[in-house]
Write a protein that holds these residues in place. Structure first.
Motif, short mmCIF file in Angstrom:
data_model
loop_
_atom_site.label_atom_id
_atom_site.label_comp_id
_atom_site.label_asym_id
_atom_site.label_seq_id
_atom_site.Cartn_x
_atom_site.Cartn_y
_atom_site.Cartn_z
N ARG A 241 3.11 -28.44 23.75
CA ARG A 241 2.50 -28.09 21.95
C ARG A 241 2.37 -26.79 20.84
O ARG A 241 1.67 -27.05 20.43
CB ARG A 241 1.08 -28.27 22.33
CG ARG A 241 1.14 -29.59 22.66
CD ARG A 241 -0.78 -30.16 22.96
NE ARG A 241 -0.89 -29.97 23.61
CZ ARG A 241 -1.95 -30.48 23.93
NH1 ARG A 241 -3.21 -29.93 23.90
NH2 ARG A 241 -2.64 -30.21 25.80
N HIS B 191 10.92 -22.19 21.21
CA HIS B 191 10.42 -23.01 22.43
C HIS B 191 10.38 -24.64 22.69
O HIS B 191 11.44 -25.32 23.28
CB HIS B 191 8.45 -22.57 21.90
CG HIS B 191 8.02 -23.30 23.31
ND1 HIS B 191 6.90 -23.10 24.21
CD2 HIS B 191 8.04 -25.55 23.03
CE1 HIS B 191 6.65 -24.26 24.54
NE2 HIS B 191 6.94 -25.51 23.99
N ARG B 192 10.72 -25.00 21.10
CA ARG B 192 11.50 -26.97 20.82
C ARG B 192 12.59 -26.47 21.08
O ARG B 192 13.39 -27.34 22.44
CB ARG B 192 11.15 -27.36 19.42
CG ARG B 192 9.37 -27.52 19.35
CD ARG B 192 9.33 -28.32 18.22
NE ARG B 192 9.55 -27.63 17.26
CZ ARG B 192 8.92 -26.79 16.63
NH1 ARG B 192 8.15 -26.52 16.97
NH2 ARG B 192 8.97 -26.23 15.30
N ARG B 193 13.37 -26.26 20.69
CA ARG B 193 14.43 -26.26 21.09
C ARG B 193 14.80 -25.66 22.62
O ARG B 193 15.57 -26.43 23.45
CB ARG B 193 15.64 -25.29 20.82
CG ARG B 193 16.23 -25.32 19.29
CD ARG B 193 16.88 -23.95 18.83
NE ARG B 193 17.32 -24.17 17.00
CZ ARG B 193 17.92 -25.52 16.21
NH1 ARG B 193 18.69 -25.62 17.56
NH2 ARG B 193 18.27 -25.17 15.48
N GLU C 21 12.78 -26.50 25.15
CA GLU C 21 11.43 -27.17 26.14
C GLU C 21 13.13 -28.41 25.77
O GLU C 21 13.38 -28.85 26.90
CB GLU C 21 11.10 -27.57 25.37
CG GLU C 21 9.87 -28.31 26.10
CD GLU C 21 8.73 -29.23 26.11
OE1 GLU C 21 7.81 -29.84 26.36
OE2 GLU C 21 8.23 -28.26 25.25
#
Length: 168
Positions: free
Chosen positions: A149, A159-161, A163
């Motif tokens: 999140r 972080h999103r990339r 993950e």
């Protein structure tokens, strides 16, 4: 999460944090706290025990990050602190624990981004680099964890990339 899982995660964390360490050392060459954190984490990853030295080193690196005037140096010191904290990941698979797994690579990417004039392309390249370094066992651990999140900050985007790359 097994001890072997923690060792693989920590080894990857050390690889990432060590890449950013020169950015801190260029800013504060006499401050050895982030390097001590990376070395303590490396000792654990290579078979050492979790000791008070690891925790002390992690806190020292975080203190160095708070004291750093340069944002690249601060992010590099945070990567080192995260690496030294990796041996203490909890066995519970939570989004918060995932943040700890990804922290060293995310902060390393942000440090390199800052060092290159806050260029997001540099951070994206660093995420790709981190994904090339990741041991397969780390992908397995991440696959067992719930989705992260991350916030709407640049750290969240990194972080999103990262993950997505680990799960993809």
């Amino acid at each position: 999460m097994s001890e072997d899982d923690r060792r693989f995660i920590t080894l990857w964390a050390v690889t990432c944090a060590a890449r950013a360490l020169p950015l801190f050392e260029a800013e504060a060459p006499s401050d050895i706290r982030p390097r001590e954190a990376v070395e303590a984490a490396r000792a654990f990853a290579l078979g050492g025990r979790r000791t008070v030295r690891l925790r002390t080193a992690a806190w020292g690196a975080y203190a160095a990050a708070r004291e750093a005037a340069d944002p690249a140096a601060a992010a590099a010191a945070r990567a080192a602190g995260c690496a030294a904290g990796a041996p203490y990941l909890h066995p519970l698979a939570t989004p918060h624990q995932l943040k700890h797994v990804l922290g060293p690579a995310v902060y390393q990417a942000r440090a390199r981004e800052f060092a290159e004039g806050d260029d997001p392309g540099v951070g994206d390249d660093e995420v790709r680099w981190a994904l090339e370094q990741v041991p397969p066992q780390v992908r397995v651990v991440v696959g067992r964890m719930p989705a992260g999140r991350p916030g709407r900050t640049r750290l969240g985007a990194l972080h999103r990339r990262l993950e997505a790359g680990l799960r993809g």
